[in-house]
Each structure stands twice: as structure tokens, then as C-alpha cells.
Design a protein around this motif. Structure first.
Motif, PDB file in Angstrom:
ATOM      1  N   PRO A   2       0.825  -1.216   0.000  1.00  0.00           N
ATOM      2  CA  PRO A   2       0.000   0.000   0.000  1.00  0.00           C
ATOM      3  C   PRO A   2       0.860   1.267   0.000  1.00  0.00           C
ATOM      4  O   PRO A   2       1.913   1.317   0.636  1.00  0.00           O
ATOM      5  CB  PRO A   2      -0.789  -0.105   1.315  1.00  0.00           C
ATOM      6  CG  PRO A   2      -0.787  -1.572   1.644  1.00  0.00           C
ATOM      7  CD  PRO A   2       0.516  -2.096   1.119  1.00  0.00           C
ATOM      8  N   ASP A   3       0.405   2.295  -0.701  1.00  0.00           N
ATOM      9  CA  ASP A   3       1.149   3.549  -0.814  1.00  0.00           C
ATOM     10  C   ASP A   3       1.434   4.190   0.534  1.00  0.00           C
ATOM     11  O   ASP A   3       2.487   4.792   0.729  1.00  0.00           O
ATOM     12  CB  ASP A   3       0.387   4.546  -1.698  1.00  0.00           C
ATOM     13  CG  ASP A   3       0.390   4.151  -3.161  1.00  0.00           C
ATOM     14  OD1 ASP A   3       1.310   3.402  -3.571  1.00  0.00           O
ATOM     15  OD2 ASP A   3      -0.518   4.586  -3.886  1.00  0.00           O
ATOM     16  N   GLU A   4       0.519   4.043   1.486  1.00  0.00           N
ATOM     17  CA  GLU A   4       0.712   4.692   2.790  1.00  0.00           C
ATOM     18  C   GLU A   4       1.913   4.137   3.557  1.00  0.00           C
ATOM     19  O   GLU A   4       2.440   4.788   4.452  1.00  0.00           O
ATOM     20  CB  GLU A   4      -0.551   4.644   3.655  1.00  0.00           C
ATOM     21  CG  GLU A   4      -1.013   3.259   4.049  1.00  0.00           C
ATOM     22  CD  GLU A   4      -2.052   2.661   3.110  1.00  0.00           C
ATOM     23  OE1 GLU A   4      -2.678   1.669   3.503  1.00  0.00           O
ATOM     24  OE2 GLU A   4      -2.231   3.174   1.983  1.00  0.00           O
ATOM     25  N   TYR A   5       2.371   2.951   3.196  1.00  0.00           N
ATOM     26  CA  TYR A   5       3.555   2.388   3.858  1.00  0.00           C
ATOM     27  C   TYR A   5       4.812   3.179   3.524  1.00  0.00           C
ATOM     28  O   TYR A   5       5.746   3.214   4.304  1.00  0.00           O
ATOM     29  CB  TYR A   5       3.751   0.921   3.477  1.00  0.00           C
ATOM     30  CG  TYR A   5       2.772  -0.030   4.110  1.00  0.00           C
ATOM     31  CD1 TYR A   5       1.632   0.400   4.760  1.00  0.00           C
ATOM     32  CD2 TYR A   5       2.983  -1.385   4.034  1.00  0.00           C
ATOM     33  CE1 TYR A   5       0.733  -0.480   5.321  1.00  0.00           C
ATOM     34  CE2 TYR A   5       2.090  -2.291   4.603  1.00  0.00           C
ATOM     35  CZ  TYR A   5       0.967  -1.829   5.240  1.00  0.00           C
ATOM     36  OH  TYR A   5       0.093  -2.706   5.805  1.00  0.00           O
ATOM     37  N   LYS A   6       4.838   3.813   2.367  1.00  0.00           N
ATOM     38  CA  LYS A   6       5.991   4.630   1.970  1.00  0.00           C
ATOM     39  C   LYS A   6       6.248   5.740   2.985  1.00  0.00           C
ATOM     40  O   LYS A   6       7.383   6.176   3.176  1.00  0.00           O
ATOM     41  CB  LYS A   6       5.790   5.240   0.591  1.00  0.00           C
ATOM     42  CG  LYS A   6       6.071   4.296  -0.536  1.00  0.00           C
ATOM     43  CD  LYS A   6       7.515   3.941  -0.547  1.00  0.00           C
ATOM     44  CE  LYS A   6       8.063   3.836  -1.938  1.00  0.00           C
ATOM     45  NZ  LYS A   6       9.441   3.363  -1.926  1.00  0.00           N
ATOM     46  N   LYS A   7       5.205   6.202   3.663  1.00  0.00           N
ATOM     47  CA  LYS A   7       5.336   7.261   4.666  1.00  0.00           C
ATOM     48  C   LYS A   7       6.162   6.795   5.871  1.00  0.00           C
ATOM     49  O   LYS A   7       6.627   7.621   6.651  1.00  0.00           O
ATOM     50  CB  LYS A   7       3.963   7.717   5.149  1.00  0.00           C
ATOM     51  CG  LYS A   7       3.102   8.322   4.069  1.00  0.00           C
ATOM     52  CD  LYS A   7       1.721   8.617   4.602  1.00  0.00           C
ATOM     53  CE  LYS A   7       0.738   8.872   3.466  1.00  0.00           C
ATOM     54  NZ  LYS A   7      -0.636   8.919   3.937  1.00  0.00           N
ATOM     55  N   LEU A   8       6.343   5.499   6.029  1.00  0.00           N
ATOM     56  CA  LEU A   8       7.081   4.951   7.171  1.00  0.00           C
ATOM     57  C   LEU A   8       8.587   4.937   6.945  1.00  0.00           C
ATOM     58  O   LEU A   8       9.340   4.587   7.848  1.00  0.00           O
ATOM     59  CB  LEU A   8       6.584   3.530   7.475  1.00  0.00           C
ATOM     60  CG  LEU A   8       5.100   3.414   7.819  1.00  0.00           C
ATOM     61  CD1 LEU A   8       4.698   1.946   7.916  1.00  0.00           C
ATOM     62  CD2 LEU A   8       4.767   4.159   9.089  1.00  0.00           C
TER      63      LEU A   8
END
Length: 134
Positions: A2-8
Motif C-alpha cells: 500500500p502507498d501509505e507504507y511509503k510514509k514509514l
């Protein structure tokens, strides 16, 4: 992934997603982390990390059936801060990293090697009257 994992991501943590092969994943990293919450039996990725001499930080579920022991061949974590502390400790402590790597390799040779499997199968076949000359 998921794209939101890149924020980690951070300076030393890259979220890379799908890997075509796992050789690079195991060779290019210092610690294998498996925060599994469910599952049955031995986890293949944990055994693979052991085969690659890559020390681990695991949940109790991920360690099930492997023979890995907290403080001897792995670190077991449950709560978020335990995960953070364990990963940092194993990543930074060269002596601990080497100890876990060596102890995991000893376990691999004793329980998961071809030679061990051959011995076990030979015993099983002998127990039912089937013998091998090899």
C-alpha cells in the motif's frame, strides 16, 4: 505494498515492496523482523533467514517450532517498544549479532540440514523395515 507504507520510510528504513527474488533481501539487510500475530507451524521465511545467517527479531508466533530461543539465538518482542528496543539492540550490537548468527547456524545444521533430514528419514525407513544402502 500500500502507498501509505511509503510514509514509514526513514534514513535507514526503506519500504521496497515486492521482491522478485529473496537473495538480495536476505543478503542486503542486517536484521530479519517477523511480527506475525497468527499462523501455524514453522514459518518458512524465518527458516530462510536462519539459512542466510541473518539474525532475527520475532513474535512468539514467528518463533514457534524453530528452536530459536530468546536471548540465545533471537530476540522475542511483543509490545511496540519491545520491538523498537530489540531491533535497535540487534542492529547496533555486533557481538550480539554475531552470537545470534552463529547460534542460528548451529541450529540450522542440527535440525534443518540435508544431513539431518537424511538421518531422520533413514531412521524412519529402518523402523518400518525399509533400509537404504546410502
Amino acid at each position: 505494498m500500500p502507498d501509505e507504507y511509503k510514509k514509514l520510510e526513514s534514513a535507514n528504513i526503506k519500504m521496497v515492496g515486492f521482491a522478485e527474488t529473496l537473495d538480495g533481501v536476505y543478503h542486503d539487510h542486517r536484521v530479519f523482523v517477523a511480527p506475525l500475530l497468527s499462523g501455524a507451524g514453522i514459518k518458512g521465511k524465518v527458516l530462510e533467514s536462519m539459512a542466510y545467517n541473518l539474525p532475527t527479531v520475532l513474535s512468539d508466533v514467528a518463533a514457534e517450532g524453530t528452536g530459536l530461543t530468546h536471548g540465545i539465538s533471537t530476540l522475542i518482542a511483543e509490545k511496540p517498544q519491545e520491538w523498537v528496543d530489540a531491533i535497535i539492540k540487534l542492529y547496533d550490537d555486533e557481538t550480539l549479532w554475531n552470537k545470534f548468527s552463529e547460534n542460528s547456524q548451529t541450529l540450522v545444521e542440527a535440525k534443518y540440514s540435508f544431513e539431518h533430514g537424511h538421518k531422520v528419514f533413514k531412521e524412519i525407513f529402518a523402523s518400518v523395515g525399509v533400509y537404504s544402502s546410502k
